[in-house]
Enzyme design. Structure first.
Site, short mmCIF file in Angstrom:
data_model
loop_
_atom_site.label_atom_id
_atom_site.label_comp_id
_atom_site.label_asym_id
_atom_site.label_seq_id
_atom_site.Cartn_x
_atom_site.Cartn_y
_atom_site.Cartn_z
N GLY A 144 0.81 -1.22 0.00
CA GLY A 144 0.00 0.00 0.00
C GLY A 144 0.84 1.26 0.00
O GLY A 144 0.38 2.31 -0.44
N ASN A 156 2.16 -7.63 -4.43
CA ASN A 156 0.88 -7.96 -3.82
C ASN A 156 -0.20 -7.82 -4.90
O ASN A 156 -0.30 -6.79 -5.56
CB ASN A 156 0.67 -6.99 -2.64
N ASN A 213 -3.71 -10.95 -2.10
CA ASN A 213 -4.45 -10.15 -1.12
C ASN A 213 -5.94 -10.47 -1.20
O ASN A 213 -6.61 -10.09 -2.15
CB ASN A 213 -4.22 -8.66 -1.40
N CYS A 229 -8.68 -7.25 1.97
CA CYS A 229 -8.85 -5.79 2.08
C CYS A 229 -10.28 -5.49 2.52
O CYS A 229 -11.23 -5.89 1.85
CB CYS A 229 -8.58 -5.12 0.73
N ASN A 258 -3.93 -7.73 7.45
CA ASN A 258 -4.43 -6.50 6.81
C ASN A 258 -5.07 -5.61 7.89
O ASN A 258 -4.98 -5.91 9.08
CB ASN A 258 -5.45 -6.89 5.72
N GLY A 293 -2.17 0.58 12.40
CA GLY A 293 -1.36 1.19 13.46
C GLY A 293 -1.66 0.57 14.82
O GLY A 293 -2.11 -0.57 14.93
N TYR A 350 3.59 -0.08 7.95
CA TYR A 350 3.08 1.03 7.15
C TYR A 350 2.89 2.26 8.05
O TYR A 350 3.62 3.23 7.98
CB TYR A 350 1.77 0.63 6.44
#
Ligand SMILES: Cc1cc2nc3c(=O)[nH]c(=O)nc-3n(C[C@H](O)[C@H](O)[C@H](O)COP(=O)(O)O)c2cc1C
Length: 326
Positions: A35, A112, A145, A148, A216, A237, A285
């Site tokens: 991403g 990905n 993937n 999502c 994910n 996060g 990320y």
């Protein structure tokens, strides 16, 4: 050379951090998650900044816009983010051009793969195969993937039946036996969902899938205190960290396949925790967004200190040592 200066400033190489996995040697176990470099535009620069591997994508067969803006929200009080980008990207042919001109990269690179947002079960298999074939020669391994939370729910891509079809179709085209991994989500609150995850891992093993990427983003917004916390989209996060780590541990306990742990890592301590709970490799990320370009260096240096403090000679020794089953 600017590039060399950047490398000598940011990269931290140490033999204790080397990791053999997915038929490749990783200079360190800290990678950039999918991403961040959706179209393969900054892959080499990310490696220059000290990451031990990088994932390009999600790449879809054709270009698509994704959701309309705003679609990305910072959650500063939570050290998290919400995104609903939904696979915006330039499509496989453009990524191929970039990867062709990339030349040698000093660390493993994965691609990905995703389906087009509106593709149903039949078209989806074709979508995954198209990206796989278009980019086949370039990455060290692929990641499928199917997790999502922001793409339209046309059908359940992560059901064991659908996974079996997709894995089967890809392995048929896998002439050089390139490693293929699958990326799963963190939301397994119910018994039924957990059973589905277990079945998905079994299906992966049956089809010679080589690793599981966990996880994910989450659909669980319950912990969030920041403004924008109730915007729809996947949460990443810190609010995801615990769930993601529990998923890593669960998968580690049920298979010998390596697990790539993702979710809420932003320090040497949080990376070390994921590894000790079963992750052979770790990706980041959101932590990188908050902490900036020195993060990979801080984490790699910090990991060596943690290993030395605990009396280990290599990161490979600590994978899974805190798991209940270990
Ligand atoms: C803005 C944004 C875009 C993302 N895009 C993708 C994507 O295209 N494909 C994918 O597999 N994961 C994607 N992710 C999920 C991340 O790869 C990762 O699994 C997740 O954010 C948890 O890691 P983190 O807590 O370190 O952010 C995205 C995450 C964010 C925040």
């Amino acid at each position: 050379m600017v590039r060399e200066k950047i490398r000598s400033h940011y990269q931290f190489n140490h033999r204790a951090l080397k990791m053999e996995c997915l038929d490749s040697e990783f200079p360190n176990p800290i990678g950039i998650a999918a991403g961040f470099d959706k179209n393969g535009e900054i892959t080499k620069s990310l490696i220059d900044l000290g990451f031990g591997f990088a994932e390009i994508g999600t790449v879809t067969p054709d270009a698509q816009d994704g959701e309309s803006k705003p679609r990305l929200f910072r959650l500063p009080k939570d050290a998290g983010m919400i995104n609903r980008l939904a696979f915006n990207g330039e499509g496989a042919d453009r990524v191929k051009m970039r990867m062709k001109s990339m030349g040698n990269v000093s660390a493993p690179i994965s691609v990905n793969i995703g389906k087009m947002n509106q593709s149903g079960p039949e078209d989806a298999v074709e979508d995954y195969v198209k990206v796989f074939e278009t980019l086949y020669e370039f990455p060290d391994y692929f990641v499928i993937n199917v997790s999502c939370p922001n793409t339209p729910e046309v059908y359940d891509e992560s059901s064991p039946e659908r996974l079996s079809e997709v894995f089967g179709a890809l392995q048929e085209k896998n002439r050089e036996n390139k490693p293929i991994a699958v990326k799963v989500g963190p939301d397994y609150g119910s018994k039924e969902k957990r059973a589905n995850l277990s079945k998905a891992i079994e299906v992966a093993e049956e089809h010679d899938i080589k690793a599981i990427v966990a996880t994910n983003t989450t659909t669980d917004h319950s912990q969030i205190k920041s403004k924008h916390g109730q915007e729809w989209g996947g949460v990443s996060g810190k609010p995801l960290e615990q769930k993601a780590t529990e998923t890593v541990e669960y998968i580690y306990g049920m298979t010998d396949l390596p697990v790539i742990g993702v979710g809420g890592v932003d320090s040497a301590e949080s990376a070390y925790r994921k590894i000790r709970r079963g992750a052979s490799l770790v990706q980041i990320y959101t932590g990188f967004v908050y902490k900036g370009p020195s993060l990979a260096r801080q984490i790699t240096r910090g990991l060596v200190e943690l290993l030395e403090k605990d009396g280990y000679a290599s990161i490979e020794e600590v994978v899974g040592i805190d798991c209940k089953e270990a």
